[in-house]
Design an enzyme around this catalytic site. Structure first.
Site, mmCIF file in Angstrom:
data_model
loop_
_atom_site.group_PDB
_atom_site.id
_atom_site.type_symbol
_atom_site.label_atom_id
_atom_site.label_comp_id
_atom_site.label_asym_id
_atom_site.label_seq_id
_atom_site.Cartn_x
_atom_site.Cartn_y
_atom_site.Cartn_z
ATOM 1 N N HIS A 83 0.846 -1.202 0.000
ATOM 2 C CA HIS A 83 0.000 0.000 0.000
ATOM 3 C C HIS A 83 0.885 1.258 0.000
ATOM 4 O O HIS A 83 0.639 2.192 0.757
ATOM 5 C CB HIS A 83 -0.938 0.008 1.219
ATOM 6 C CG HIS A 83 -1.995 -1.059 1.146
ATOM 7 N ND1 HIS A 83 -3.177 -0.890 0.458
ATOM 8 C CD2 HIS A 83 -2.028 -2.311 1.655
ATOM 9 C CE1 HIS A 83 -3.910 -1.997 0.558
ATOM 10 N NE2 HIS A 83 -3.238 -2.878 1.273
ATOM 11 N N ASP A 140 -0.143 -5.590 5.511
ATOM 12 C CA ASP A 140 -1.160 -6.367 4.802
ATOM 13 C C ASP A 140 -0.953 -6.276 3.288
ATOM 14 O O ASP A 140 -0.285 -5.375 2.795
ATOM 15 C CB ASP A 140 -2.550 -5.833 5.146
ATOM 16 C CG ASP A 140 -2.694 -4.364 4.784
ATOM 17 O OD1 ASP A 140 -1.720 -3.603 5.010
ATOM 18 O OD2 ASP A 140 -3.743 -3.956 4.257
ATOM 19 N N GLU A 141 -1.540 -7.212 2.584
ATOM 20 C CA GLU A 141 -1.664 -7.166 1.130
ATOM 21 C C GLU A 141 -0.399 -6.653 0.427
ATOM 22 O O GLU A 141 -0.425 -5.640 -0.258
ATOM 23 C CB GLU A 141 -2.880 -6.289 0.762
ATOM 24 C CG GLU A 141 -4.164 -6.865 1.331
ATOM 25 C CD GLU A 141 -5.401 -6.001 1.086
ATOM 26 O OE1 GLU A 141 -6.472 -6.587 0.858
ATOM 27 O OE2 GLU A 141 -5.309 -4.762 1.120
ATOM 28 N N ALA A 142 0.702 -7.371 0.641
ATOM 29 C CA ALA A 142 1.965 -6.997 0.005
ATOM 30 C C ALA A 142 2.366 -8.095 -0.988
ATOM 31 O O ALA A 142 3.088 -9.032 -0.634
ATOM 32 C CB ALA A 142 3.048 -6.811 1.070
#
Ligand SMILES: [Zn+2]
EC number: 3.2.1.52
Length: 519
Positions: free
Chosen positions: A241, A303-305
């Protein structure tokens, strides 16, 4: 006969309660007494500290700016503040008889919550304020009661940030998780690297996606929040992000190339974990963040990497080989451990999203806290793995604490990403986890993410009334009210919340009008 009399008394007290003395979240114990206390002009008050913030909050929000004279004799005052060190840190007692109201707490935190209760308890116009007589004894169920606002994808004005800090305090929450960096915006001024906010604050296309908070503005928010017993948890998301930061500083990515900022979702462009300069840069950022926020917790995202770039990057691969790491997921754990250790040296704790504990690997230091979120994707995997490793956990399952999920489908939210007040009241996985009473489970957080361009004016209708149900789960220690009664009380309180400036959306799916507008 005695039996009948007590039923009658019970009924009378219920009717009184139903007619006005509804407080959310519900206090632990409310014992209604006969009569009421009426305060007209010239209210007398006894307190050891006339300058405390809770006194001014009471004067503006409860006494409606009536004139107050200080009374030196406790027994002669209309309102008497007393200290009792034996009460829990956030607990308070309010005792109201027809002559006097006594407010007791062990310190400022309890006094603030007493005022938040009295705001809902008072009735009548200025000049004739009335308080139903009662003894109220109250303290929280969970030590971590949090509201997250996503200021990354959308920028909100400082006045809006304050509005939701007020709301959190009113609902007796004690943490405000401020999501300050995102692919769509870097919102915090970093003096050492001014491009982060100057460039990264305006990578979004929409009008309310432009802007950042100066350190001076942030200090103002910190002060505003601490007066209201709110600790701010700033989030600087890494390594993913990060597109806004990489737009300002492409050299922080794996290939040093300009990045495209996604208007939705996230991309492969994350901070490079192979280059020492990137780690130094991020530690320097954290140094400024720690200097600004005088609190124990810093949220580092995690998160979400996606690992597409790391798998192709020479530097990342060299790091994996040199440290004998298993793979690029293990590299993220190593990277996270470096950052958490940096915070540890400063006496701070590092919070990570649950993604970092899906697989075992490089160990995280003992100042790590895990925030469990992805119930939709992985049920309670992050919760269980965190507990297995003895990390404290904050519960914020996307079922049913993500209040950006509307009640009915809208834009990117299909039917399976919707829920209503009843769903969360009866079936919230985070609340169930807290029922386990595991001391490692710190409490609960709820969130308003601003995906799909949720602008300031759309926030209230998503939060209210559902957030009242979540606040109830965070605070109320007693047996929960049955849903029908709870919902009835919420409706009775609707007008009051709207007078405070919080507009209600629908509460139940079955009640959403066909043409209801979520935007
Ligand atoms: Zn790399």
């Amino acid at each position: 006969m005695k039996h009948r009399l007590s039923i009658l008394l019970l009924l009378v007290s219920y009717v009184t309660l139903a007619c006005g003395q509804i407080v959310f979240p519900s206090p632990n114990q409310v014992e209604m007494k006969k009569g009421k206390l009426t305060l007209r002009k010239n209210i007398s008050m006894y307190t050891a500290d006339t300058t405390a913030f809770y006194i001014s909050l009471l004067r503006s929000e409860v006494l409606r700016d009536a004139s107050v004279k200080w009374q030196s004799k406790a027994s002669a005052a209309h309102i008497c503040w007393t200290n009792d060190p034996s009460l829990p840190p956030e607990g308070y007692k309010i005792s109201i008889n027809p002559k006097q109201m006594t407010i007791t707490a062990s310190g400022e935190r309890g006094f603030i919550y007493a005022v938040q209760t009295l705001r809902q308890w008072v009735s009548g116009p200025a000049g004739k304020l009335t308080f139903a007589c009662a003894d109220i004894t109250d303290s929280p169920r969970m030590q971590w009661r949090c509201f997250l606002l996503d200021s990354g994808r959308q920028y909100q004005r400082i006045s809006t940030i304050k509005k939701y800090i007020d709301m959190a305090s009113l609902l007796k929450m004690n943490y405000f998780h401020w999501h300050l960096t995102e692919g769509l915006g870097w919102r915090i001024e970093i003096k050492r690297y001014p491009r982060l906010a100057q460039v990264g604050g305006s990578v979004g296309k929409a009008e309310e996606q432009q802007g950042f908070y100066t350190q001076e503005e942030i200090r103002e928010v910190i002060n505003y929040a601490s007066q209201r017993n709110i600790t701010i948890v700033p989030e600087i998301d890494m390594p993913g992000h990060a597109e806004a930061a990489l737009s300002a500083h492409p050299e922080l990515g794996c290939f040093g190339l300009p990045v495209e900022v996604p208007q939705q979702g996230f991309t492969q462009n994350i901070f490079c974990a192979g280059k020492d300069e990137v780690l130094t840069f991020l530690k320097n950022v954290l140094d400024e963040v720690c200097e600004l926020f005088p609190y124990p917790y810093i949220h580092l995202g995690g998160d979400e990497a996606p690992k597409g770039n790391w798998n192709k990057c020479e530097d990342c691969q060299k790091r994996i080989a040199a440290l004998n790491l298993k793979d690029s997921h293990d590299l993220q754990l190593w990277f996270s451990a470096q950052m958490a250790n940096h915070l540890k040296q400063k006496g701070r704790k590092a919070i990570f999203w649950g993604d970092v504990v899906y697989q075992d690997g490089y160990p995280l230091p003992d100042n790590t806290v895990i925030q469990w979120w992805n119930y939709r994707g992985h049920k309670d995997l992050a919760l269980r793995n965190a507990l297995k490793h003895n990390y404290p956990v904050i519960c914020s399952s996307n079922y049913y604490t993500y209040l950006n999920f509307p009640l009915t489908p809208w834009r990117g939210y299909a039917k399976e990403r919707t829920f209503d007040l009843k769903d969360l009241y009866l079936d919230n996985p985070s609340n169930k986890a807290c029922n386990e009473k595991n001391p490692l489970i710190l409490g609960m957080s709820c969130a308003l993410w601003t995906d799909d361009v949720v602008t300031e004016r759309m926030i209230d209708q998503r939060l209210f009334p559902r957030i009242i149900g979540l606040a109830e789960q965070m605070w109320h220690q007693g047996e929960p009210l049955d849903f029908t009664r709870f919902y009835k009380q919420v409706l009775q309180k609707k007008e009051w919340f709207e007078q405070q400036g919080y507009k209600f959306g629908p509460a139940l799916k079955s009640e959403v009008p066909q043409d209801y507008k979520w935007d």
